[in-house]
Structures are given as C-alpha cells and as structure tokens.
Scaffold this motif. Structure first.
Motif, short mmCIF file in Angstrom:
data_model
loop_
_atom_site.label_atom_id
_atom_site.label_comp_id
_atom_site.label_asym_id
_atom_site.label_seq_id
_atom_site.Cartn_x
_atom_site.Cartn_y
_atom_site.Cartn_z
N TRP A 151 3.52 9.74 2.30
CA TRP A 151 3.96 10.16 1.11
C TRP A 151 5.07 10.41 1.02
O TRP A 151 6.04 10.27 0.10
CB TRP A 151 2.87 11.38 0.45
N ASP A 186 -0.37 -1.97 -3.76
CA ASP A 186 -0.28 -0.76 -2.84
C ASP A 186 0.30 0.38 -3.72
O ASP A 186 1.58 0.42 -4.11
CB ASP A 186 0.71 -0.94 -1.62
N LEU A 200 1.22 3.52 -3.18
CA LEU A 200 2.29 4.15 -2.57
C LEU A 200 3.67 3.36 -2.92
O LEU A 200 4.46 3.81 -3.04
CB LEU A 200 2.38 4.65 -1.14
N SER A 216 -4.51 5.59 0.60
CA SER A 216 -4.07 5.69 -0.83
C SER A 216 -5.19 5.82 -1.92
O SER A 216 -5.43 4.88 -2.70
CB SER A 216 -3.14 4.40 -1.29
N PRO A 265 0.01 9.41 -5.85
CA PRO A 265 1.24 9.81 -5.34
C PRO A 265 1.94 10.81 -6.30
O PRO A 265 2.82 11.62 -5.82
CB PRO A 265 2.06 8.74 -4.77
#
Length: 409
Positions: free
Chosen positions: A145, A168, A170, A194, A198
């Motif tokens: 992260w 994805d 992130l 994930s 985030p």
C-alpha cells in the motif's frame, strides 16, 4: 555523446569501460557496475542521459522484465531502443542501459517498484506502464500500500502518460492521480493483497473482473484495451489475436500491456504483434537447457503471485525441481512460502533444493506434498529421469542455475 557536458561524457565512457571489464573477467554482465561508476563521477548522469529521449518506464511486482522486453521489441519498428534487457532495474542499471546505446532516441526501462518515483523524477519519461502490485521482499519494500501511495504521489501533476492495469485495485489507485491514463484490463489472478480499498480501507466487492469499494467512489475504471482470452481488443473494438511464444496467461497480460504502450508510442498492433511473436525467452525465463539427457525449462517465481503464474505454465505430467534462496535480492524473510498453495504439485515427483530448502521442505510437508530433499541443483537434475523437467526458482536461485548453463538467455 558530443552533446553531453564533458563531465558526463567522461563518466559515461568510464562506466562503459567498467562494464566491459566486468564482462571480460566473468564478474557479471556489467549492467550495474558501469552505472555505479558513472554515477560516482556524475551524480546527475541519469537525468543527463535521458534528455532528448522518448522513454517508457515499466514497473510492477511481477512481469516487468518480460513486459520491458516485449515493449522494446515492438518499438524496434522505429529504430534503436535503449533498454535494460537483463533486469538491472535501479538507477545504476538505467545509466548503463542509456550509456551503452548512447545514440538510441527511444528507451524502455524496467524500474524497481520502490525506485519508480525517483527514476520518473530524474528522467521525465513520457510514458509509465504500471501492471500489478503484490507482496514481495517485505523486509526491503515494506507494505505494498505504501508503494502504491508513492506511485500515486509520483504521477500526480506529472506530464507523463500512464498506462495501467485497471483490474488491480492498488495499481488503479496509484495511477488514478495522473492527468492522462490509458486503462488496460489485463487481469488479476492473485487477489489476496487487494481485498480492501486503498483509498478508505473499506471492503472491495468483486464480481468477475469488476470491482468496487463498498464505502467510497473508488471502482474499476472503464478499460480502453481488454485482454480477452487469446486476443486483445483495442479502443476501436478491433480484436487482435495474440500469437506469442511466451507461455501462460501472465504473458498474455504482459503482451496486452505492451500493445497498449506501443500504440500510444506510435506502433500499431499490426506492426507490433510480429515483433512480440519473436520473443522466446527473457533473461533466461522460459529457456530450455539440456544436460545429460535432461531438458530443463527454467521458470522464475519470486513471490506468491509469481508462483501462481509459474504453476500455470508447468506440465503436470513432468517432475519439478524447486529452488529457494533468501539472499538480499530475494528478501531475507521466507514467510511468504506459506501463502503459496503447493498442493497443485501433488502427484508429481518434486525435488527441493536451494539455500532455504528446509523452509520449503517444511511447507511442502504441511501441504501433504511428497518430495525429495537435495543438496544442490546438480544433484537434483541428476536424480531426475532423462527427459523433460520443469524448474521453478526464486531470484538468486534462478541466477545461480542460469550461471551453471552459461547464463542462457
């Protein structure tokens, strides 16, 4: 090189000499030492060498070396391309790559995830390709992260055009602060890193390829490029079959990212695809080597996500040699072995080697996978019956095996 300041010319020349000496004496391929020498003499050498070049930076946890190679192959349609083909992905390697091909107007540089903000700041690259983020070398890079946050800060307000994998979460969060983003639906099979948003920490709802945060507006963007089975669909809806030699779903995802980058760069899919099809192996990955009647295919897997992709391309009917080290480039912490589901290897002859073979042996024992413990790769290869065998190794173990076969590429 005449356009460079004198100090940069000298630094670059001495760096190339150091690289040549490294290769001649068998100390390595010179892709790191040459850059280190150059940067000692001229700390701003990377910025200087990047001027007046059109650059692509490629970063991810997995697949960046292969995708860099694919993009560089596609851009060869336009002429010479400077690239760090052997994976030296920190500033010293970038200096070596740009210095070795000093007249190339185009460059494709693989960049370590941690170093991406620094390298983007130094090079002012026109394009940045971001593919995936998952746990890797936690003792060096900390939580992913934090890496995504660094990416997000680096591209915010930058003039660079980001090409990012929208599957994805992130990567999407890290890339979404950029002014210009082209989204590619390249897939994400490893989802264990994930499940939380985030942006706000809330749970992510997933349905097929789609994902969305339950508590804030963050969700999967609409992609312009889509990997669809064995083909890529471009922004105009045209379907381009992928006829690449590199195996597995992960490499089709890498090819989809490469096609999107190449198209933005000015190389259309009809011109790029034949170039991508020429790539058979990348810095030893997927290479077939032979010794004493055994044909071994070399596969690299550095983290849980990478092992998942390696299992995807192995042949279930063949024996498999597994090799794990825990040197500095690998990360000292091998606890990630417990996140890999090794039960897929059940029923195959499994041979375990490497400096941390006991760690891996315990993991296989708990998973109920029978194995034979070997003192070294040579012993393991000798025990395997003549014929084909798959070899899966993490980074330094992989490089040691490559060295035994003359660093096959």
């Amino acid at each position: 090189m005449s356009h460079l300041p004198l100090r940069a010319q000298v630094a670059s020349a001495l760096g190339r000499t150091a690289a040549t000496l490294s290769r001649m004496t068998g100390q390595g391929d010179g892709s790191v030492i040459g850059g280190r020498v150059g940067l000692v003499l001229e700390p701003e050498l990377l910025s200087i060498l990047a001027r007046n070049r059109k650059l692509v930076l490629v970063s991810a946890t997995n697949g960046k070396t292969t995708t860099t190679r694919l993009i560089a192959s596609a851009l060869a349609e336009l002429g010479d391309v400077a690239t760090n083909a052997f994976g030296a992905n920190m500033p010293a390697g970038h200096v070596s790559a740009l210095s070795q091909n000093k007249h190339a107007p185009n460059g494709v540089l693989e960049v370590d995830e941690k170093y991406l903000p620094e390298v983007l700041d130094k090079t002012r690259a026109e394009f940045v390709c971001l593919m995936n983020l998952s746990r890797d070398q936690m003792d060096r890079s900390a939580e992913i992260w934090l890496l995504a946050k660094k990416w997000r800060t680096a591209v915010q307000g930058s003039s660079t055009h980001v090409i990012a994998n929208c599957d994805d979460p992130l990567v999407t969060w890290g890339a979404s602060s950029a002014d210009r983003v082209t989204w590619v639906a390249a897939g994400q099979r490893w989802k264990e890193d994930s499940w939380c948003c985030p942006e706000c920490g809330g749970p992510l709802d997933r349905k097929d390829a789609d994902w969305a945060c339950r508590e804030c507006p963050l969700r999967r963007p609409q992609p312009q490029w889509v990997l669809d089975g064995d083909a890529v669909i471009d922004p105009y809806g045209q379907r381009w079959p992928l006829r690449i030699q590199l195996p597995g779903l992960a490499n089709r995802a890498n090819a989809a990212m490469a096609l999107a980058v190449a198209a933005l760069y000015g190389v259309s899919p009809d011109r790029a695809l034949p170039r991508l099809a020429e790539v058979k192996s990348v810095a030893g990955r997927y290479t077939m080597v032979e010794r004493n009647g055994r044909q071994a295919r070399l596969l690299l897997a550095k983290n849980p996500a990478g092992w998942l992709e390696a299992f995807d391309v192995t042949d279930p009917s063949l024996p498999v040699i597994l090799s794990v080290n825990a040197q500095v480039p690998d990360g000292r912490d091998t606890s990630w072995l417990w996140d890999v589901d090794y039960r897929i290897l059940a029923g195959r002859p499994v041979f375990v080697t490497g400096e941390r073979r006991l760690d891996l042996a315990l993991r296989l024992y708990v998973a109920g996978v029978p194995f034979q413990l070997m003192d070294g790769f040579e012993q393991a290869l000798a025990v395997v019956p003549p014929g084909r065998v798959d070899v899966i190794a993490n980074y330094t173990a992989f490089q040691q095996i490559r060295a035994e076969f003359g660093r096959a590429v």
